[in-house]
Structures are given as C-alpha cells and as structure tokens.
Design a protein around this motif. Structure first.
Motif, mmCIF file in Angstrom:
data_model
loop_
_atom_site.group_PDB
_atom_site.id
_atom_site.type_symbol
_atom_site.label_atom_id
_atom_site.label_comp_id
_atom_site.label_asym_id
_atom_site.label_seq_id
_atom_site.Cartn_x
_atom_site.Cartn_y
_atom_site.Cartn_z
ATOM 1 N N GLY A 1 69.977 -67.249 30.443
ATOM 2 C CA GLY A 1 70.181 -68.664 30.707
ATOM 3 C C GLY A 1 70.641 -68.922 32.110
ATOM 4 O O GLY A 1 71.560 -69.682 32.354
ATOM 5 N N GLU A 2 70.021 -68.315 33.095
ATOM 6 C CA GLU A 2 70.485 -68.471 34.453
ATOM 7 C C GLU A 2 70.017 -69.770 35.063
ATOM 8 O O GLU A 2 69.052 -70.363 34.648
ATOM 9 N N GLU A 3 70.696 -70.174 36.136
ATOM 10 C CA GLU A 3 70.281 -71.336 36.888
ATOM 11 C C GLU A 3 69.064 -70.990 37.713
ATOM 12 O O GLU A 3 68.646 -69.846 37.807
ATOM 13 N N PHE B 1 49.709 -70.742 30.536
ATOM 14 C CA PHE B 1 49.668 -71.170 31.938
ATOM 15 C C PHE B 1 50.381 -70.177 32.864
ATOM 16 O O PHE B 1 50.141 -70.168 34.060
ATOM 17 N N GLY B 2 51.267 -69.376 32.331
ATOM 18 C CA GLY B 2 52.049 -68.425 33.119
ATOM 19 C C GLY B 2 53.242 -67.968 32.308
ATOM 20 O O GLY B 2 53.538 -68.503 31.232
ATOM 21 N N THR B 3 53.966 -66.998 32.819
ATOM 22 C CA THR B 3 55.112 -66.453 32.089
ATOM 23 C C THR B 3 56.206 -67.498 31.974
ATOM 24 O O THR B 3 56.663 -68.054 32.975
ATOM 25 N N VAL B 4 56.628 -67.774 30.741
ATOM 26 C CA VAL B 4 57.709 -68.730 30.496
ATOM 27 C C VAL B 4 59.035 -67.976 30.533
ATOM 28 O O VAL B 4 59.274 -67.069 29.744
ATOM 29 N N GLU B 5 59.883 -68.361 31.465
ATOM 30 C CA GLU B 5 61.170 -67.668 31.627
ATOM 31 C C GLU B 5 62.224 -68.169 30.647
ATOM 32 O O GLU B 5 63.010 -67.399 30.107
ATOM 33 N N ARG B 6 62.216 -69.476 30.381
ATOM 34 C CA ARG B 6 63.286 -70.032 29.555
ATOM 35 C C ARG B 6 62.816 -71.334 28.932
ATOM 36 O O ARG B 6 62.051 -72.093 29.521
ATOM 37 N N TYR C 1 62.917 -78.575 27.708
ATOM 38 C CA TYR C 1 62.722 -78.249 29.118
ATOM 39 C C TYR C 1 62.184 -76.826 29.181
ATOM 40 O O TYR C 1 62.733 -75.914 28.560
ATOM 41 N N ILE C 2 61.097 -76.634 29.928
ATOM 42 C CA ILE C 2 60.448 -75.329 30.018
ATOM 43 C C ILE C 2 60.502 -74.852 31.459
ATOM 44 O O ILE C 2 60.136 -75.581 32.382
ATOM 45 N N LYS C 3 60.986 -73.624 31.660
ATOM 46 C CA LYS C 3 61.075 -73.032 32.998
ATOM 47 C C LYS C 3 60.045 -71.900 33.111
ATOM 48 O O LYS C 3 60.060 -70.959 32.331
#
Length: 838
Positions: free
Chosen positions: A70-72, A700-705, A721-723
């Motif tokens: 859960g990083e910024e 679409f690409g690697t989802v980090e969070r 919210y998708i990062k």
C-alpha cells in the motif's frame, strides 16, 4: 467548523563460485549485496508480448520482488536509490510529531544501530541516505495548501509523498533534537557512546556489519533471497537456462529452527565442460548422509585430481548417474531444509539442482569489493582446523561440507558483531590502535537524538529565529528573515547531516489576521465543497430525492441531495463524496433524456470555481495521482437503461429516446424511477471485489494496487481507485473507455489524494450553517486585500522551498512540515511532505 464543513476537506480533490576452485572455475567479482529494488519497468500493453520476451542478463540480475504494502506514489528510480512511501492504511489517520521523529531516527541511524522501520511508512535503502533536511513552516495549514494549490507549484511537484500532520503544542524543532532514541538491545545503539573509539570506527564500515548489522539473529536472516540468488548466479526456478534443472521439494518459507545441511561437490573436466564427479551431504550434527561418486555422461578430458581427488580408477566401476544423485537428494532433504555451502552456486550448477533456501558462507564472511575468503582460510582462522592440506591428494568434499556447515553455525550463534570483533585482525587484517585515555573525555550516556548523532560525528544544525532549542549554541544559527536564513544555508559548501530550518514569515503575517482566520477557514471549506457539487435539471414532475439518488449514484457515492423548490421546474443540487463523481456526472449524465426531456448537469457558478479547469489539470498531473484511475462499475440493469446520447469519456454513443410512464401505486407513492422504459434499481446485491477489478484492468498493464473505499451500513462498493505500475497501462485504459463502457465501467483520471480521509476524520465540528445562508455566503465570497497579501506570501514561501530543495545534495531525505494551527475552535491540521532527492 461544522461537521459538514469538516467533511468538505475531503472534497478538495475528492475537491506516490568457490574461491579455492579459482584455477579451473572462473569466479566473478560480486558487489556487496544490499537489500535493493529495481526501477519500475514500464509494463507493455499486451500481456502476451510481455511473457514472450526473455529478459536480458542485465535485467535478470536486477529483478526483485514487487512490494504491495500500500505504498504512496513513487517515481521510477535507478536500482538501490533510497525512496520513501507511506503505507496505504496510514492514509486513514494523520501522523503525529512522535511518528515523524521515528522516521528521522531510522533515516539517520537505520537498522545497523538497532532502529526499526517506522510503522507508518517505509524508507527503502536507508543506508544510501546521505543526509536529512527538515523544514518547518509555521502558520500554514493543510486547507491553505489546497486553497492555494495552483500557487504552491514547487511544493506539490517536488514531493511524491504527502500525509496529514497533527498540530503539536510543543516546540517541534526542539522536540526533534531532544527526542529519545529507542534502545532495543545492548548490542546496538546502547553501546554507541562507550564504543566511540577506533574499534567502533572500524566496525561501522566493515562489510559484514554493513550487510547484517550488529544484532545476533536466527538463520533466516542469512538465507539468500530470490533476488540475491539471481544476482549471485544461482539456479532459480523460472529463470531462463534452468528449464532442465531438478527442483527439490522445498517449503515456501523456513524458520530459525529449520535444519541445516552442508553440501560440497567435486567436478571433472569433460567435453561439455565441468561436470559432477562426487557429492557429499552432511546433516546439522555433521553426520555424513550422502557421499557418492558420479559417472559424468560425457568423455572426461581431465580428472582435476589435484583439486577433486578423483582418479580414473575411482570412477571406472561407478554406475551412479546425475539423475540418481538428484533423486537421492530430493529424498534426503526435508521440505524446510537449508543448504549450506561455500560458493554454493557452483555446486548447485554441477548438480543441476534448484533449491530455494541456501546459506553461502563465502557471502557470510564478507570482504571488501566483493572479494571472498577461501574455505581453507576460514576453517583455519575461525574453526582452528586444517583442511585441504598439501599431504592430501585433492579435496575431501565431506570435510569441506562439514567445514561450511560449522562456519554457518558459528556465525549464527555468535552474531555478526562478535564474529568481526574476534577475527578483525587475523581474518580481515585490521590493526586496531587504541587512543590514549589520558585526554579522552568521559562518554555520555544520553540517548537524545542530537547527542547520538554528535557521538557518531554527524553534524547537526538549527537555522531560524532565536528560540529555545535544545542544542549546543555552536549548532544554532539565528536569522531575522526566511530569505536571510535560506541564502546562508544554500551558500554552505558542507551541509550538516541533520539540518532543521524554521520558516516563520507565514506565522508572523497570519497573526495580523487572527480575527478573520476562523472565518477564512470556513470559507475554504465551502470553496472546496463546491468542487464536488453539481446542479441537475429540469427533472420530471414528481421526481423525488430518492429518484435523483438512484440516477446519479452510478457516477459515485452521493453524500447529500437538496431538491430546489424555488424554481418553476424541478431541479436538484447533488454533493458527491469524491470529486471524480462530479466529473463523471458532468460527462455521462449531461444531456440525458428522461421522460421526453433533456436534463442539464452543470457546476455551480461562483468565483471559487473560475480556475477549476486549471486545478483539475494540475490534479491529474499530481505525483500522488500518477497512473491512478477512478472506476465505477455500473449495475447491469442500470447500465442497460442508460443509453446515453452524450459524450462518455470523450466518446459518443447512440441512444433511443422513449418516454417514461408516470403512474401512482395503490399506496400513492411513486414507483422506482424509469429511464427509457426501464426501472432503476435502488440497491445492488452483488459486492464487487478487488479480484473483479484486477481481472478486468490487468489486460491494459500490470495493476499495482486496487483501493476499495469503505462503504458504511448496507451500501455496496461500486467504485475503486486503480494504480497501474506504468503510465502505458494507465494510458491504455483511458483510451479504451468505449470498450469499458460496453462492459458497464465508467472511468476517469484520479483526482483525489488518498490522505485526505484522515483530514476529514480529525476535523473539529462546529455549528451547522443552513442552506439559504450558505447560498448567500457562496455568492458573496469575494477576495479581500488580506487574501491577496496571504497569497503573495505563500507564493514567496513556495519559491523559497523550491530553491532549498534544488540546493540539497542527492540522497538527502527532505521533509517539509506545514505545522498547522491550534485555536480555541480546534485543530487545523498541517501537512507533511516527504521525498528523497534523486
């Protein structure tokens, strides 16, 4: 401040190889391995393409695990560069002065001194931090930062991490210097002062201490990670070149009580290179459980008898093959076994064996610049045992495996500090000359942060107005203005390791407007709230607040609805919980046909929103929102109803306009609202999960969070919210909004900094303002001369902060704290900005 105005804060942008075999095995010089991470690699849009491309050797050496704590938002950086991130859960509450000092202690002293990582953030590669700079800005609050968001360009662009700060009644600068450093055990920082001598200086930079610290720990601390194994050229499952290797049945993790097994191999030179000729395995008691000669499958060119002890006569009757040995090892080794060897990667390569948990004694007893000790030298010095003597023909692998095992057991039992102290001279060649104690000053027992740094000969300094700072006068520099202080600091050729600067000009100017501060605070709340408000109408006659909520909550959670009865036709004012909800409502519902009439969705018209387009553009580019998307999953029945004849994320969809029958039920109440002849359901039974969103958007690409905001009561979560790991994935998703709409998804760029929820939760409520009064105040919120003076002052402070950040050396942890305010009406929270300059 009213509870409602307190919640307005959330709308701001609701509104980051063995040495002794050197003569026939080429040994690479390895750098000292630290805990490191690779830069974020741009993820291709095509998953298949990503899987089909084999990584280069350089990329393989630098591949590391992805941390998902859960990083910024953080930028892609070179490997091993320090960076900081805030844990996702920490965004739910502000940090305190105590938590800030925890970070400063860890940044300055690290694990080597026994300091733990702060609980609320992660400072990666702390050993690479070259200095710490803290700027305290007195008089500014979090809401003032967001009110002047466009003005504070340097502050919002230089810092990738942002978290709410709780105001403190203490002198923050003094509290930083005088804070007590926690002493975890007698082998770490508690001995700092009494060890400020030549021995301790040698230990501080010793490669063993640099890698493992000083504390005695269990065997798991010395097991190589997957990334270290890749870097050290160990066979690793899934890596190219090891497809034919046999994997042992290893558990996913081991414990400090897992069994150790020593192993050693001897090789012969064949037509195909070096191949296995003998393998020996000993258990944790040193008992030999396997000692087999192995027949290489290819013609032997050289038995290497001087090293291996193998002769043609020895191998002539042997029928054991490599496959036989691999099967025996798999049967002998428990699932949690830890293999120990000296340059063990060479042995595993000869065995064509993959084992997940290993300890390499050539990497435990480290030397400078990646050089390694021979096993013979370590056995003689540490174990006081002679192995590989000249009178013997070749090496005895049972003897070598036992020696490696005992070296590892000794290191684990004694701990890195005692190992280095006991063998500093005879193994590493350090000659310690103690200074005369006649002139030595008595050591201090203080655990104050400033004293600890001073004892380590790391300079500290305070710059600011004359105040009560708990520092020696030699480290205090007093200035009459922020500019004078900044000019002096930037001219310094040698910066202090820890520097604290106190900007007070904001506070001095704010004191002139004390009577107006609370009123201004309320105005800021209302200004920010307006960013989440939309007006909708005209609506069909009889359209209720409940009907409006059914319609508009497809764009995001609705906090409040007010039906406007002062107009001839029915209109409504809606306040969304997040700024993205208002944006989607404008994009998707404006021009929607309901019961034969088109509704208009628009923002309020007031002076606070005149620059909203600039603010939205700045928010999209904010480092806190980099590669983030806001996503709403529509209820399938509602999505079918919304045949929108309007622009949806920039794409036009055809629609069929049809009327809606307006009927009354037997009870006299209106039935659920109808749109294009279909009912809008009030509730949604299915609860969306993180897996649902990940499955859809990972194409679409690697989802980090993925962040699923909590919904109180019976409400289900329909937005997230998708990062993405890379900007390519983010752009690919945005450009596919039409395809996503067909799958019942609405998307837009993220605008909401995650930390704002903590600001809302800690806000102090005051008396509520009624709707009419609020409307009147909204229309009369004109700027005053005092507002203009404050804006110019804040702009000047931001320029100072930008100049200061540019002057900092690379590797400096930069912290800027807007201290906030404490008044009779409650706390006005501050804001903490964090960045390690690259």
């Amino acid at each position: 401040m009213t509870l409602r105005c307190a919640l307005c804060f959330s709308h701001v942008f609701l509104a980051s190889g063995r040495a002794e075999k050197d003569e026939f095995v080429t040994q690479r010089t390895d750098n000292i391995c630290l805990n490191m991470e690779p830069p974020s690699l741009a993820a291709p849009c095509s998953t298949k393409k990503r899987k089909s491309i084999a990584p280069t050797e350089h990329e393989k050496d630098k591949r590391l695990k992805t941390e998902l704590e859960g990083e910024e938002v953080v930028e892609a950086r070179p490997p091993r560069s320090p960076r900081i991130s805030v844990l996702l859960k920490q965004h739910q509450q502000p940090i305190t002065l105590k938590e800030l000092t925890e970070l400063l202690h860890y940044a300055a002293l690290g694990k080597t001194a026994g300091i733990k990582q702060p609980s609320w953030c992660r400072l990666h590669h702390q050993k690479k931090v070259k200095g710490v700079n803290v700027v305290l800005v007195e008089g500014l609050t979090q809401n003032q930062f967001y009110k002047h968001y466009l003005t504070m360009r340097h502050l919002r662009t230089n810092y990738s991490t942002r978290v709410t700060f709780t105001p403190s009644s203490n002198n923050v600068a003094s509290a930083i210097f005088s804070s007590e450093v926690p002493i975890s055990d007698s082998t770490s920082l508690s001995q700092t002062h009494e060890e400020n001598n030549e021995l301790y200086k040698a230990l501080r930079s010793h490669p063993v201490i640099t890698k493992f610290g000083t504390r005695r720990r269990g065997l798991t601390a010395y097991v190589l990670t997957k990334d270290e194994m890749i870097q050290r050229h160990y066979p690793v499952k899934g890596m190219p070149g090891f497809e034919e290797f046999v994997c042992t049945d290893s558990a996913d993790c081991v414990t400090d009580s897992s069994p150790l097994y020593g192993i050693d191999c001897e090789m012969c030179l064949t037509e195909k290179g070096y191949e296995l000729a003998r393998v020996s395995l000993v258990d944790s008691d040193g008992k030999c459980v396997l000692d087999d000669l192995v027949k290489p499958p290819n013609r032997i060119l050289n038995y290497l008898t001087v090293f291996s002890g193998i002769t043609a006569a020895m191998l002539q009757p042997v029928t054991t093959t490599l496959r036989d040995v691999q099967a025996k090892l798999k049967a002998l080794l428990p699932m949690d076994a830890v293999l120990v060897g000296h340059s063990l990667n060479n042995d595993l390569m000869a065995l064509k064996l993959i084992h997940q948990h290993v300890i390499d004694t050539s990497l435990l007893y480290r030397r400078e610049f990646g050089q390694r000790f021979k096993l013979k030298v370590l056995a003689e010095t540490v174990l006081e045992r002679q192995i590989q003597t000249e009178e013997k023909t070749g090496h005895n692998p049972v003897e070598d495996a036992t020696a490696a095992l005992e070296l590892a057991q000794y290191f684990i039992k004694m701990g890195p500090r005692q190992v280095v102290e006991h063998h500093l001279e005879d193994l590493w060649g350090y000659l310690i000359v103690e200074e005369s104690t006649d002139c030595a000053s008595a050591p201090t027992s203080s655990h104050r942060f400033a004293d600890i740094l001073h004892s380590l000969r790391r300079s500290v300094a305070f710059l600011g107005k004359r105040s009560d700072i708990s520092l020696d006068l030699a480290h205090q520099q007093w200035y009459s203005s922020d500019k004078e202080m900044l000019d002096s600091f930037t001219r310094q050729t040698k910066r202090p390791f820890l520097s604290v600067l106190h900007f007070s000009s904001c506070s001095d100017q704010m004191k002139r407007y004390v009577p107006h501060q609370e009123q201004q605070h309320q105005r800021v709340c209302r200004n920010l709230r307006d960013m989440c408000v939309v007006f909708a109408g005209p609506l069909p006659a009889g359209f209720s607040e409940r009907d409006v909520k059914r319609l508009f909550r497809c764009c995001g959670p609705v906090r409040k609805i007010r039906m406007l009865n002062s107009t001839v036709r029915v209109h409504a004012e809606l306040e969304f919980e997040v700024l993205e909800g208002a944006m989607l409502a404008l994009q998707t519902l404006n021009g929607l046909n309901i019961q034969g009439q088109s509704i208009k969705v628009q923002r309020p018209v007031c002076d606070s929103l005149l620059d909203l387009d600039l603010t939205l553009d700045a928010l999209k580019g904010d480092v806190l929102n980099t590669n983030h998307l806001y996503v709403v999953k529509l209820n399938p029945s509602k999505a079918e109803c919304l045949k929108i004849a309007a622009k949806v994320n920039g794409h036009v969809f055809d629609a069929k306009d049809s009327g809606v029958a307006s009927v009354k039920t037997a009870s006299g109440l209106s039935p659920p609202a109808e749109l294009n002849g279909k009912q809008l359901q009030l509730t949604t039974k299915s609860e969306l999960s993180e897996e649902t969103f990940r499955e859809m958007f990972s194409d679409f690409g690697t989802v980090e969070r993925i962040i699923l905001p909590a919904r109180p009561g019976r409400h289900t979560r329909r937005h997230a919210y998708i990062k993405f790991e890379s900007s390519e994935g983010h752009r690919a998703a945005l450009s596919s909004s039409e395809e996503l709409w067909k799958e019942d998804y609405l998307i837009c760029p993220s605008l909401t900094p995650l930390h704002l929820s903590s600001w809302v939760a800690m806000a102090t409520p005051v008396t509520t303002v009624d709707a009419e009064q609020e409307d009147g105040e909204r229309n009369h919120m004109h700027s005053t001369p005092q507002d203009r003076e404050i804006e110019l002052m804040i702009k000047k402070v931001d320029r100072h902060l930008g100049k200061l950040f540019r002057s900092l050396p690379a590797g400096t942890l930069s912290v800027v704290v807007l201290l906030g305010q404490t008044s009779a009406c409650g706390h006005h929270h501050g804001l903490c900005f964090l960045e390690v300059k690259s």
